[in-house]
Motif scaffolding. Structure first.
Motif, PDB file in Angstrom:
ATOM      1  N   SER A 186       4.223  64.054  56.577  1.00 48.33           N
ATOM      2  CA  SER A 186       2.570  63.678  56.191  1.00 48.33           C
ATOM      3  C   SER A 186       2.317  64.607  55.369  1.00 48.33           C
TER       4      SER A 186
ATOM      5  N   PHE B  32       1.667  63.918  51.318  1.00 49.29           N
ATOM      6  CA  PHE B  32       0.306  63.546  50.900  1.00 49.29           C
ATOM      7  C   PHE B  32       0.418  65.100  49.353  1.00 49.29           C
TER       8      PHE B  32
ATOM      9  N   CYS C 110       2.273  63.370  46.575  1.00 53.79           N
ATOM     10  CA  CYS C 110       1.015  62.285  45.705  1.00 53.79           C
ATOM     11  C   CYS C 110      -0.256  63.077  45.209  1.00 53.79           C
ATOM     12  N   ILE C 111      -1.203  63.953  45.827  1.00 53.75           N
ATOM     13  CA  ILE C 111      -2.054  64.130  44.736  1.00 53.75           C
ATOM     14  C   ILE C 111      -2.169  65.336  44.081  1.00 53.75           C
TER      15      ILE C 111
ATOM     16  N   THR D 281      -4.426  58.620  45.234  1.00 53.00           N
ATOM     17  CA  THR D 281      -5.841  59.117  46.073  1.00 53.00           C
ATOM     18  C   THR D 281      -5.520  58.720  46.919  1.00 53.00           C
TER      19      THR D 281
ATOM     20  N   SER E 187      -2.104  58.526  48.839  1.00 46.85           N
ATOM     21  CA  SER E 187      -1.766  59.733  49.336  1.00 46.85           C
ATOM     22  C   SER E 187      -2.565  59.986  50.710  1.00 46.85           C
ATOM     23  N   LEU E 188      -3.928  59.949  50.178  1.00 45.97           N
ATOM     24  CA  LEU E 188      -4.965  60.294  51.692  1.00 45.97           C
ATOM     25  C   LEU E 188      -4.495  59.410  53.021  1.00 45.97           C
TER      26      LEU E 188
ATOM     27  N   PHE F 239      -1.874  58.777  53.737  1.00 44.94           N
ATOM     28  CA  PHE F 239      -0.384  59.458  54.846  1.00 44.94           C
ATOM     29  C   PHE F 239      -0.857  60.593  55.413  1.00 44.94           C
ATOM     30  N   VAL F 240      -2.004  61.089  55.472  1.00 43.18           N
ATOM     31  CA  VAL F 240      -2.735  62.084  56.675  1.00 43.18           C
ATOM     32  C   VAL F 240      -3.332  61.349  57.543  1.00 43.18           C
TER      33      VAL F 240
END
Length: 116
Positions: free
Chosen positions: A51, A55, A58-59, A34, A37-38, A40-41
């Motif tokens: 992106s 995300f 991944c999430i 998690t 994945s954040l 990438f944000v």
């Protein structure tokens, strides 16, 4: 005279056994997925729409890993009570490939940023 409060039934006789430790390790791995994945944000200004796609992937993998572990915990508790275990190699393969995929996406992102 007071009546003792009813205790919650335990999933198995020893709460310190393998299902709890395994669940904790899967939750730590999902938390790490998690957090990555954040990241990438955070890079949305570099990768734009890609992106967000990464995300979401991944999430989604992190949520799927947590959902799989809920089922695996129940199976582990039942196998302890029955004194007969059954391995779940597909879950381990899923988590391993998910972590490798996220790592590859992260490495590719860093390489793309460094080439620009």
């Amino acid at each position: 005279m007071t009546t003792p409060s009813p205790r919650r039934p335990q999933p198995h006789a020893d709460p310190g056994l393998q299902p709890e430790r395994t669940t904790q390790s899967w939750l730590r791995t999902s938390l790490t997925m998690t957090v990555v994945s954040l990241l990438f944000v955070r890079w949305i200004n570099v990768f734009e729409g890609l992106s967000i796609v990464i995300f979401v992937i991944c999430i989604g993998l992190a949520i799927a890993a947590i959902a799989m572990q809920v089922r695996r915990y129940r199976l582990g508790s039942v196998s302890i009570r029955a004194e007969r275990g059954r391995p779940t190699p597909w879950a381990v393969l899923f988590l391993s490939s998910s972590v490798c995929l996220i790592a590859a996406l992260g490495i590719a992102s860093v390489i793309k940023i460094s080439l620009e």
